[in-house]
Design a protein around this motif. Structure first.
Motif, mmCIF file in Angstrom:
data_model
loop_
_atom_site.group_PDB
_atom_site.id
_atom_site.type_symbol
_atom_site.label_atom_id
_atom_site.label_comp_id
_atom_site.label_asym_id
_atom_site.label_seq_id
_atom_site.Cartn_x
_atom_site.Cartn_y
_atom_site.Cartn_z
ATOM 1 N N PRO A 1 30.547 16.305 -14.859
ATOM 2 C CA PRO A 1 30.714 14.876 -15.098
ATOM 3 C C PRO A 1 29.912 13.999 -14.132
ATOM 4 C CG PRO A 1 32.822 15.992 -15.248
ATOM 5 C CD PRO A 1 31.832 17.002 -14.749
ATOM 6 N N GLU A 2 29.870 14.361 -12.861
ATOM 7 C CA GLU A 2 29.137 13.553 -11.879
ATOM 8 C C GLU A 2 27.638 13.511 -12.200
ATOM 9 O OE1 GLU A 2 27.933 13.517 -7.164
ATOM 10 O OE2 GLU A 2 29.534 14.852 -7.835
ATOM 11 N N ILE A 3 27.062 14.652 -12.484
ATOM 12 C CA ILE A 3 25.627 14.711 -12.799
ATOM 13 C C ILE A 3 25.354 14.017 -14.125
ATOM 14 C CG2 ILE A 3 23.688 16.254 -13.308
ATOM 15 C CD1 ILE A 3 24.509 16.158 -10.322
ATOM 16 N N GLN A 4 26.205 14.250 -15.132
ATOM 17 C CA GLN A 4 26.034 13.585 -16.420
ATOM 18 C C GLN A 4 26.059 12.068 -16.261
ATOM 19 O OE1 GLN A 4 25.813 14.711 -19.904
ATOM 20 N NE2 GLN A 4 24.915 16.380 -18.744
ATOM 21 N N LYS A 5 26.978 11.562 -15.446
ATOM 22 C CA LYS A 5 27.080 10.123 -15.215
ATOM 23 C C LYS A 5 25.807 9.583 -14.575
ATOM 24 C CE LYS A 5 30.009 6.706 -12.847
ATOM 25 N NZ LYS A 5 29.083 6.113 -11.905
ATOM 26 N N ARG A 6 25.327 10.260 -13.544
ATOM 27 C CA ARG A 6 24.124 9.801 -12.847
ATOM 28 C C ARG A 6 22.888 9.846 -13.745
ATOM 29 N NH1 ARG A 6 23.700 12.193 -6.998
ATOM 30 N NH2 ARG A 6 22.235 10.484 -6.814
ATOM 31 N N LEU A 7 22.757 10.912 -14.526
ATOM 32 C CA LEU A 7 21.618 11.009 -15.435
ATOM 33 C C LEU A 7 21.706 9.957 -16.538
ATOM 34 C CD1 LEU A 7 21.254 14.883 -15.693
ATOM 35 C CD2 LEU A 7 19.748 13.291 -14.486
ATOM 36 N N HIS A 8 22.908 9.705 -17.036
ATOM 37 C CA HIS A 8 23.101 8.676 -18.059
ATOM 38 C C HIS A 8 22.704 7.297 -17.520
ATOM 39 C CE1 HIS A 8 24.767 6.802 -21.638
ATOM 40 N NE2 HIS A 8 25.362 5.936 -20.838
ATOM 41 N N GLU A 9 23.055 7.023 -16.269
ATOM 42 C CA GLU A 9 22.679 5.744 -15.647
ATOM 43 C C GLU A 9 21.164 5.579 -15.578
ATOM 44 O OE1 GLU A 9 24.695 5.994 -11.902
ATOM 45 O OE2 GLU A 9 26.643 5.457 -12.777
ATOM 46 N N MET A 10 20.434 6.700 -15.477
ATOM 47 C CA MET A 10 18.975 6.663 -15.427
ATOM 48 C C MET A 10 18.371 6.817 -16.826
ATOM 49 S SD MET A 10 18.128 8.838 -11.967
ATOM 50 C CE MET A 10 18.890 10.348 -12.555
ATOM 51 N N GLU A 11 19.235 6.778 -17.852
ATOM 52 C CA GLU A 11 18.842 6.896 -19.255
ATOM 53 C C GLU A 11 18.231 8.248 -19.598
ATOM 54 O OE1 GLU A 11 16.684 3.539 -20.747
ATOM 55 O OE2 GLU A 11 18.250 2.151 -20.169
ATOM 56 N N PHE A 12 18.765 9.305 -19.000
ATOM 57 C CA PHE A 12 18.334 10.663 -19.317
ATOM 58 C C PHE A 12 19.380 11.348 -20.176
ATOM 59 C CE2 PHE A 12 15.425 10.134 -15.826
ATOM 60 C CZ PHE A 12 14.345 10.926 -16.179
ATOM 61 N N GLU A 13 18.906 12.129 -21.111
ATOM 62 C CA GLU A 13 19.765 12.978 -21.918
ATOM 63 C C GLU A 13 19.340 14.415 -21.630
ATOM 64 O OE1 GLU A 13 19.282 12.410 -26.075
ATOM 65 O OE2 GLU A 13 20.516 14.130 -26.588
ATOM 66 N N VAL A 14 20.259 15.232 -21.176
ATOM 67 C CA VAL A 14 19.934 16.622 -20.856
ATOM 68 C C VAL A 14 20.157 17.489 -22.087
ATOM 69 C CG1 VAL A 14 20.553 18.621 -19.454
ATOM 70 C CG2 VAL A 14 20.531 16.330 -18.447
ATOM 71 N N VAL A 15 19.150 18.258 -22.412
ATOM 72 C CA VAL A 15 19.242 19.221 -23.506
ATOM 73 C C VAL A 15 18.968 20.586 -22.887
ATOM 74 C CG1 VAL A 15 18.317 19.914 -25.737
ATOM 75 C CG2 VAL A 15 18.366 17.482 -25.112
ATOM 76 N N ALA A 16 20.020 21.328 -22.630
ATOM 77 C CA ALA A 16 19.861 22.634 -21.984
ATOM 78 C C ALA A 16 19.541 23.676 -23.042
ATOM 79 C CB ALA A 16 21.131 23.004 -21.232
ATOM 80 N N THR A 17 18.368 24.269 -22.930
ATOM 81 C CA THR A 17 17.951 25.304 -23.860
ATOM 82 C C THR A 17 18.113 26.672 -23.215
ATOM 83 O OG1 THR A 17 15.669 25.220 -23.071
ATOM 84 C CG2 THR A 17 16.234 23.772 -24.901
ATOM 85 N N THR A 18 18.037 27.694 -24.029
ATOM 86 C CA THR A 18 18.063 29.045 -23.480
ATOM 87 C C THR A 18 16.675 29.355 -22.921
ATOM 88 O OG1 THR A 18 17.331 30.128 -25.510
ATOM 89 C CG2 THR A 18 19.719 29.770 -25.258
ATOM 90 N N PRO A 19 16.574 30.338 -22.046
ATOM 91 C CA PRO A 19 15.246 30.713 -21.551
ATOM 92 C C PRO A 19 14.290 31.079 -22.694
ATOM 93 C CG PRO A 19 16.909 31.672 -20.144
ATOM 94 C CD PRO A 19 17.631 31.059 -21.326
ATOM 95 N N ARG A 20 14.777 31.741 -23.720
ATOM 96 C CA ARG A 20 13.920 32.129 -24.848
ATOM 97 C C ARG A 20 13.458 30.903 -25.639
ATOM 98 N NH1 ARG A 20 10.112 35.356 -26.013
ATOM 99 N NH2 ARG A 20 9.676 35.189 -28.209
ATOM 100 N N GLU A 21 14.370 29.968 -25.908
ATOM 101 C CA GLU A 21 13.999 28.750 -26.639
ATOM 102 C C GLU A 21 12.941 27.970 -25.869
ATOM 103 O OE1 GLU A 21 18.151 27.604 -28.929
ATOM 104 O OE2 GLU A 21 17.916 27.077 -26.828
#
Length: 97
Positions: free
Chosen positions: A53-73
């Protein structure tokens, strides 16, 4: 030491800035002979941190959306990008200055 730039593919991020949208990738290179179980554990821990939640909040404030992919993807995506942009570079004759 040979590094694998596609060995981990932790995340791709995309800004929600208006009126444009850009994307970038974050990679943690690992040695090409790193055992898959180590890559898997490392990937899982980074994803866990990115989803906190803390990292998501900080990234959201900077207008970032994290899309975690697998190493293969991520490896597949990098391969596609290299092919696509390699053609552009060759056809335009672009050079590094």
């Amino acid at each position: 030491m040979k590094l694998s730039g596609c060995g981990l593919g932790i995340s791709a991020t995309q800004t929600r800035s208006r009126p444009w949208c850009t994307s970038s990738a974050t990679v943690s290179p690992v040695c090409s002979h790193t055992p898959p179980e180590i890559i898997g554990r490392y990937h899982a821990e980074i994803v866990r941190i990115l989803k906190s939640p803390e990292i998501q909040k900080r990234l959201h404030e900077m207008e970032f959306e994290v899309v975690a992919t697998t190493p293969r993807e991520f490896s597949d995506w990098i391969g596609t990008e290299i092919t696509r942009w390699g053609k552009v570079i060759k056809s335009t004759g672009a050079k590094v200055e």
